[in-house]
Structure formats: C-alpha cells, structure tokens
Design a protein around this motif. Sequence first.
Motif, PDB file in Angstrom:
ATOM      1  N   ILE A 155       0.853  -1.202   0.000  1.00 36.97           N
ATOM      2  CA  ILE A 155       0.000   0.000   0.000  1.00 36.97           C
ATOM      3  C   ILE A 155       0.885   1.247   0.000  1.00 36.97           C
ATOM      4  N   ASP A 156       1.897   1.220   0.919  1.00 37.56           N
ATOM      5  CA  ASP A 156       2.813   2.369   0.976  1.00 37.56           C
ATOM      6  C   ASP A 156       3.510   2.591  -0.361  1.00 37.56           C
ATOM      7  N   GLU A 157       4.022   1.495  -0.926  1.00 42.27           N
ATOM      8  CA  GLU A 157       4.738   1.571  -2.210  1.00 42.27           C
ATOM      9  C   GLU A 157       3.836   2.133  -3.309  1.00 42.27           C
ATOM     10  N   LYS A 176       3.230   5.814  -2.966  1.00 47.39           N
ATOM     11  CA  LYS A 176       4.408   6.573  -3.415  1.00 47.39           C
ATOM     12  C   LYS A 176       4.411   6.658  -4.944  1.00 47.39           C
ATOM     13  N   LEU A 177       4.119   5.528  -5.558  1.00 51.39           N
ATOM     14  CA  LEU A 177       4.072   5.443  -7.019  1.00 51.39           C
ATOM     15  C   LEU A 177       3.010   6.378  -7.587  1.00 51.39           C
ATOM     16  N   LEU A 178       1.872   6.396  -6.900  1.00 51.22           N
ATOM     17  CA  LEU A 178       0.756   7.243  -7.323  1.00 51.22           C
ATOM     18  C   LEU A 178       1.161   8.719  -7.268  1.00 51.22           C
ATOM     19  N   ILE A 179       1.891   9.074  -6.199  1.00 51.05           N
ATOM     20  CA  ILE A 179       2.312  10.466  -6.053  1.00 51.05           C
ATOM     21  C   ILE A 179       3.322  10.835  -7.152  1.00 51.05           C
ATOM     22  N   GLY A 215       1.405  10.064 -10.671  1.00 48.89           N
ATOM     23  CA  GLY A 215       0.114  10.743 -10.856  1.00 48.89           C
ATOM     24  C   GLY A 215      -1.004   9.807 -11.250  1.00 48.89           C
ATOM     25  N   ALA A 216      -0.688   8.562 -11.594  1.00 48.65           N
ATOM     26  CA  ALA A 216      -1.744   7.605 -11.951  1.00 48.65           C
ATOM     27  C   ALA A 216      -1.268   6.183 -11.645  1.00 48.65           C
ATOM     28  N   LEU A 217      -2.294   5.317 -11.428  1.00 42.20           N
ATOM     29  CA  LEU A 217      -1.922   3.933 -11.087  1.00 42.20           C
ATOM     30  C   LEU A 217      -2.927   2.967 -11.698  1.00 42.20           C
ATOM     31  N   HIS A 218      -2.410   2.011 -12.460  1.00 42.31           N
ATOM     32  CA  HIS A 218      -3.303   1.003 -13.064  1.00 42.31           C
ATOM     33  C   HIS A 218      -3.430  -0.165 -12.110  1.00 42.31           C
ATOM     34  N   LEU A 219      -4.597  -0.354 -11.582  1.00 43.86           N
ATOM     35  CA  LEU A 219      -4.766  -1.400 -10.556  1.00 43.86           C
ATOM     36  C   LEU A 219      -4.507  -2.818 -11.079  1.00 43.86           C
ATOM     37  N   PRO A 220      -5.018  -3.205 -12.260  1.00 37.47           N
ATOM     38  CA  PRO A 220      -4.736  -4.577 -12.717  1.00 37.47           C
ATOM     39  C   PRO A 220      -3.223  -4.846 -12.856  1.00 37.47           C
ATOM     40  N   ALA A 221      -2.486  -3.841 -13.347  1.00 36.42           N
ATOM     41  CA  ALA A 221      -1.041  -4.016 -13.507  1.00 36.42           C
ATOM     42  C   ALA A 221      -0.366  -4.175 -12.145  1.00 36.42           C
ATOM     43  N   LEU A 222      -0.848  -3.339 -11.197  1.00 35.26           N
ATOM     44  CA  LEU A 222      -0.285  -3.420  -9.835  1.00 35.26           C
ATOM     45  C   LEU A 222      -0.545  -4.806  -9.233  1.00 35.26           C
ATOM     46  N   MET A 223      -1.748  -5.272  -9.417  1.00 39.50           N
ATOM     47  CA  MET A 223      -2.107  -6.567  -8.843  1.00 39.50           C
ATOM     48  C   MET A 223      -1.291  -7.674  -9.485  1.00 39.50           C
ATOM     49  N   ASP A 224      -1.116  -7.542 -10.754  1.00 42.08           N
ATOM     50  CA  ASP A 224      -0.320  -8.534 -11.479  1.00 42.08           C
ATOM     51  C   ASP A 224       1.088  -8.617 -10.896  1.00 42.08           C
ATOM     52  N   LYS A 225       1.613  -7.425 -10.638  1.00 42.54           N
ATOM     53  CA  LYS A 225       2.974  -7.332 -10.104  1.00 42.54           C
ATOM     54  C   LYS A 225       3.056  -7.990  -8.708  1.00 42.54           C
ATOM     55  N   ILE A 226       2.050  -7.688  -7.897  1.00 43.34           N
ATOM     56  CA  ILE A 226       2.039  -8.254  -6.528  1.00 43.34           C
ATOM     57  C   ILE A 226       1.936  -9.784  -6.592  1.00 43.34           C
ATOM     58  N   VAL A 227       1.033 -10.261  -7.414  1.00 43.60           N
ATOM     59  CA  VAL A 227       0.841 -11.716  -7.526  1.00 43.60           C
ATOM     60  C   VAL A 227       2.144 -12.369  -7.977  1.00 43.60           C
ATOM     61  N   GLU A 228       2.803 -11.701  -8.892  1.00 39.42           N
ATOM     62  CA  GLU A 228       4.050 -12.264  -9.408  1.00 39.42           C
ATOM     63  C   GLU A 228       5.091 -12.378  -8.292  1.00 39.42           C
ATOM     64  N   LYS A 229       5.156 -11.318  -7.492  1.00 38.68           N
ATOM     65  CA  LYS A 229       6.190 -11.295  -6.442  1.00 38.68           C
ATOM     66  C   LYS A 229       5.832 -12.159  -5.232  1.00 38.68           C
ATOM     67  N   GLU A 234      -7.854  -1.559  -0.531  1.00 38.06           N
ATOM     68  CA  GLU A 234      -7.389  -0.434   0.289  1.00 38.06           C
ATOM     69  C   GLU A 234      -7.189   0.813  -0.572  1.00 38.06           C
ATOM     70  N   LEU A 235      -6.542   0.625  -1.742  1.00 40.24           N
ATOM     71  CA  LEU A 235      -6.258   1.769  -2.619  1.00 40.24           C
ATOM     72  C   LEU A 235      -7.542   2.357  -3.188  1.00 40.24           C
ATOM     73  N   SER A 236      -8.497   1.480  -3.569  1.00 41.53           N
ATOM     74  CA  SER A 236      -9.774   1.965  -4.110  1.00 41.53           C
ATOM     75  C   SER A 236     -10.486   2.803  -3.063  1.00 41.53           C
ATOM     76  N   GLN A 237     -10.456   2.305  -1.849  1.00 42.18           N
ATOM     77  CA  GLN A 237     -11.105   3.016  -0.743  1.00 42.18           C
ATOM     78  C   GLN A 237     -10.435   4.376  -0.520  1.00 42.18           C
ATOM     79  N   PHE A 238      -9.100   4.357  -0.593  1.00 43.80           N
ATOM     80  CA  PHE A 238      -8.329   5.588  -0.424  1.00 43.80           C
ATOM     81  C   PHE A 238      -8.734   6.613  -1.476  1.00 43.80           C
TER      82      PHE A 238
END
Lengths: 224, 460
Positions: free
Chosen positions: B380-382, B385-388, B391-405, B418-422
């Motif tokens: 979430i923190d990462e 930071k990326l969003l800041i 300026g934009a964040l693609h959620l499917p790409a982020l999720m893909d990255k997390i699943v991969e790691k 959490e991010l959607s709620q934020f």
Amino acid sequence: MENEDPKNEDYSFLEEDRMKMYFADLNIKLLSGRHLQSDEYNLFTILGDYYDEFKSFYNNLYKLNLVRDTYDNSVYYYLDFFEGSKGKLTDPSRIKTLTEWQTVAGLMLLDMYYSRYFEDPKQIKWQDIKYEIEAGDKKETYQSLFFKSVRTGFTPNEWTEVEKKFRNTVQSFHELGWVNKVSGQNEELLFELKPSIHRIARLYEKELLNFQDFVSHFKTALEQ
Amino acid sequence: MWNDEIYSDYELLLPLRFDGGYLIITLYTKIKNKELGAYFSTEDIKLVLEEIAAYHNEGTSQSERIIKNLLHYFLRNVPDEYGKFYLTDYAIQLAELLEYKLNNPYKTYPLKESFDKYFTLRQNEIKTIQDLEIKFGREFVSGHKRIINNHIEALEDELTAAYEQLNTILSADEEDATSMVKKFTAVFKKFGERAEDITNAISSKDNFLRRLRLRTDEFYAQASDLKHAESEEDKSKLSKAQSDWKTATEINNDLSYFFKTVDTKINHIRKQILKASGKLTELQENFSRRSNFRLLLKKLFHLCLHNASNRNGVIQLHTNFPCKQIVCEKQQLFYPEYYDFELSTKNQLLSIPRDREYEEEQRREIEKEIKRQEIINFWIDESKKLLISQGALHLPALMDKIVEKEKDLAIAQNVAIELSQFAAENPNYKLEIIQQLQSLEHDNLYLWKMKIQKTKTTVF
C-alpha cells in the motif's frame, strides 16, 4: 361430576411473561399431586388470575379437573380425576394410591386438625402424636396398630420405629402440600397442619355422604 | 449440671395419677379440711386409695407398693411411730402449686391493676438513687415481676381452657352444642374485655417506662452539669453522679427488657383472642353442618382404625376399606428453559494438557497472518508513493505485479481494495473504471480496467 365445561381452547394466556417464569413449576407441582396454597404466592396468584383458563387447559389436554376448594377460610388448588376416569394419566405410574399407613395417619392428622380448631398455627410435635398413642382416647387401638400389643410402656427402639414411619408420612404429606414440615432431619418432628389436609375428607366425600350405606356394606362384608 | 442420678429420680418426683398422684392430692385436701390429722396411718392410705378407685371406676392399687414409691419424696415415717406417715414439705408445696395453678387468683383480676400497683412512678417520688433502687432495683422488683408473669400466665391458662371447652363443643351432640356455643359467646365477650384490659395495661406500662427514662435522663443531666469539675469536692460529686446514673440506667434497662418480654407474651395472647373470636363467629354460622360433618369424619376414622391391623410391621386395611388415589405424574420437563431447576451445580476445573503440535500450528498461522498484513501495508505504501510520483496507477497491472512477487492473490486483492477506498475517500484522486475485462498475467483472474488518477497536486 363430568367434564362438561365449555371447551375453551384458547391457550394464549400461556404466552404471558409470568407464565414463562412460573408455568413449568406450576404444571409440575400440580401434576405431581401438590395442593397449592397462598404460601406459594406466585403460583397461587397465577392460578387465581387464570383459574378458568387453567381449568379448560387441564380439562382439554389432560382430562383432569382443576379444583379450587376452600376450607377454614383458605383457598387451595389441586388436580383431581373426573369421576370414573383417570384422564390422560391411566398409566399406574402416574397415579398415587395412598398406602394403608398414609390413610390411617392422614385421618389421624385430620382428626387432630379438628381438635386444634381454635389454634393458629396448628402445630404438631412428635410428643403430641406420642401422647395420643400413649394416653389418648384411642390409645388401645393405636398401640395394637403401631406396636401390635397394648402395654404400659414401649422400648425406645419400638418408639424409634414408629416415629420413623410418621416422619416418612409427614414428609410425603409435606410434598403434597397438606402439612408444612418445620423440623430438620435431626430435630424432633414438628410440622404445621395446613387447611388443605381437608382434601382427605374430600377423598372420602362419597362415603361420608352415604355413610350408613358405607357402614352397612362393611358389616355385610364382616359377617361373610 | 444434670446427671444420671437426677434423671433416674425424675419419675419419683412426679408420681402418675394412680401410682400416688391422686393419693397425695387427696391426702393434702383431707388434711387441709381437717378430715385427717397431719399424721396418718397405713389404714387411712388404704381407705383413700379405695375412695379414689371407686371415684374413677378403676381397680384398687396396692397400697404397700405405692407407699414404697412415695416414701422419701412425698411421704415420711413419723419417728418412733410405726405405720404412721406425714406429707413432706415437697408434697405440700407441689399440691399448693397445683392448686394455685388451677385456681389462679389473677384469673379474675385486671392486669392493668397489677401494673398500676407495682409499676407506677409518681411526680417527685424518686428523689435520690436510693429511692429508685428501693422501688425498682432488681432484687426489689423480682417479686412484682413474678406477679405480672403469673398474671399473664393465668390469662394464657384461661384461654387454653376455653379452647379446650370449645373443641369439646365440636365433638358434642348437635343440639347441646348449639346452646353451648351461645354460652361460649359470653366467655369470649369476657375475652374481649380482657383484650381491652391488656390494651389499658400496655398503655399504663408505656407511661411508666417513659417516666422512668426521663428520671434516668435527669441523673445523666446531674452528671453532665459537673463534667468540668476541678475541686476535689466537685470531682467526688461528679463521681457519685456518674455512679447514680449508671445504677439508674441499669434499672431502666432491666425493666425495659422485662416489659419487652411481657409485650411478646401479651401480643401472643391478643392474637389468639382475635383468632378464636373469628373462629367462634364462623362456627356459629355453620355450626350444625360442620358438627355433623365432624361427627361423620370421626366415625369414618373409627371405622378405618377398626379395620386396620399390623402384620409384620405393615398396616393392612381389611374388608376393602378404600385407599384413595390422587394425581401423581412423574416430573417431565417439557419446557426446561423456562424452569429454574435450583439444583446446586458443582464447578469442576479441568486441567487440559498442553498440545505442542496444535500450539505450533496456531503460532505459524498467527505469524503468517501478521506477515501477510505487513506485506499488504508495504505494498500500500509503495503504491501510494508510485501514485504520487506518477500521478496515476493502473490497478490490474499493480495486482499482477504483486501476484508475481508474493504468489498470493489475497494480498493483491487487499491492496487493491485499500487503494480503491483511499481514492474514493480522498477528493484529490478519482477512480476510473472502464467496464472492459482484462486478464492478469500471473493468475487466472479477469478484472475491469481500473485506474486511480490524481486530480490536483497532493501532499501526503
């Protein structure tokens, strides 16, 4: 005396809050043969408030007669069989036949209730019963019945035996609500006669109403 | 202390009616009436015994045996005069006691008068503590107390005798009984008068106790006035005043206690009078029916007793004397939740053995959960930071990255939520959702296109 009451089958009174607290106790006590009097305040009040409803309830569902009787200015309630019927309690385990000892002791206590008519409370000590057996009007009959012989004195063991039987009888009458046992296990027997002991007379109502016929029936039986 | 000797002599102190009891009373009466001298012979005793037997329709008792039993406590041989006896003081006192008990002189004497006679405190009557002690000190009033107690006892006896007579009415023949009840109404009218007398007596007693308490308070006031005593003379006066007050208080307490016991007895008598009066009224109303019923019950009981016998300790009723049946259903709990069983339950502490395997497993679970939470927070923190920075964040790409790691879809899901709620709560960001399905590379999951977009410059 048949169950001719109108069939009121509305049992919504059982949903009252008070019923949730006391119905089970009330039902169990009545079905176990207890005679309920004002000293059991909550159950007595409920029976007073819903007497008609409860009468229909026991009539319809158990085929039993809820009786409200008054003796010596005191009201008491009990369940009775309708004449010639044992209601839903036909199983012998659901009926209590008073033993011979209980019958004799019951009539004896009823007699003592009358002889203490002006006393309140009507307390009986073991000494009172002992006096009746030792020196009362019917001493010879009592002695031959309880000790099998008429003598001027009895051994402590003989007295203990008779006292034990009276204790047991008083205990069972206490459970039926006819007496109120005051003494503890190791104290001298002491109890109060309650007006509901008059139920014994009610049990023999038929015989008392036609007493001459009843006696002549006995005479005939004895002569045969 | 009671001992075996006393118990063994007990029966000798109170002879049975036909074993000397009646003999002693008759001898006492005859001596009192001068029919016999103070010394009497064996022949006199035999004659008295025959008289008693004839009067009570009993067989004549053996005079030798009775004399032997009575010797020492009741009879004594006249010294140097063989065959002559006299009544002992004990026998005379016992007979007098019986006479007094049965003919108690207080039965007809108002209780209030007894109270007034012995317990009255007049104005200025008590000047010194000696006056108070002489009038009401423990040893001086013990006789008066006994008289009051005797008086109350007489009232109780009278009441008991009336009860017995009333109970006799119940078993008497109907016709006689009805007229007897009328007579008893008169007796109970007298009891009503007694009740009134008792009420007056109580009022007189209350008055007395109040005066006594006031007088005691005066002794206290005398002591109180001297409490600052300095001179020897004053100090000795103070000491005397204190001692006087103490004595007065003792007398006050003693009499208050005595009257408290009197109150209890009187209350009992009043209650009995009221109950009995009520019963009498009730009895008059339905006497004939009740008397008849009582008579029948007696006959029934008589019949029952004569049909009963004892065989091997068990009572049996013959000729089919009916034993009645009553309802007696065994307890069945149809609605146990509504029934307060009132059974005492025992608490038992069970010591459960330690299960190491289960403990380890649970510990691992907890640690795993904590670790997962830490990873989620890290992502979430990462992502923020990326969003800041971007300026934009693609959620499917982020999720893909997390699943991969992390190889855990749940972590990716939690981060996305959490991010959607934020984004939803923060007015500086908006969540864009294009309803177009897009699959994750590293998991078999399809998502809409979701993008968190910055609306203006934000500082976290």
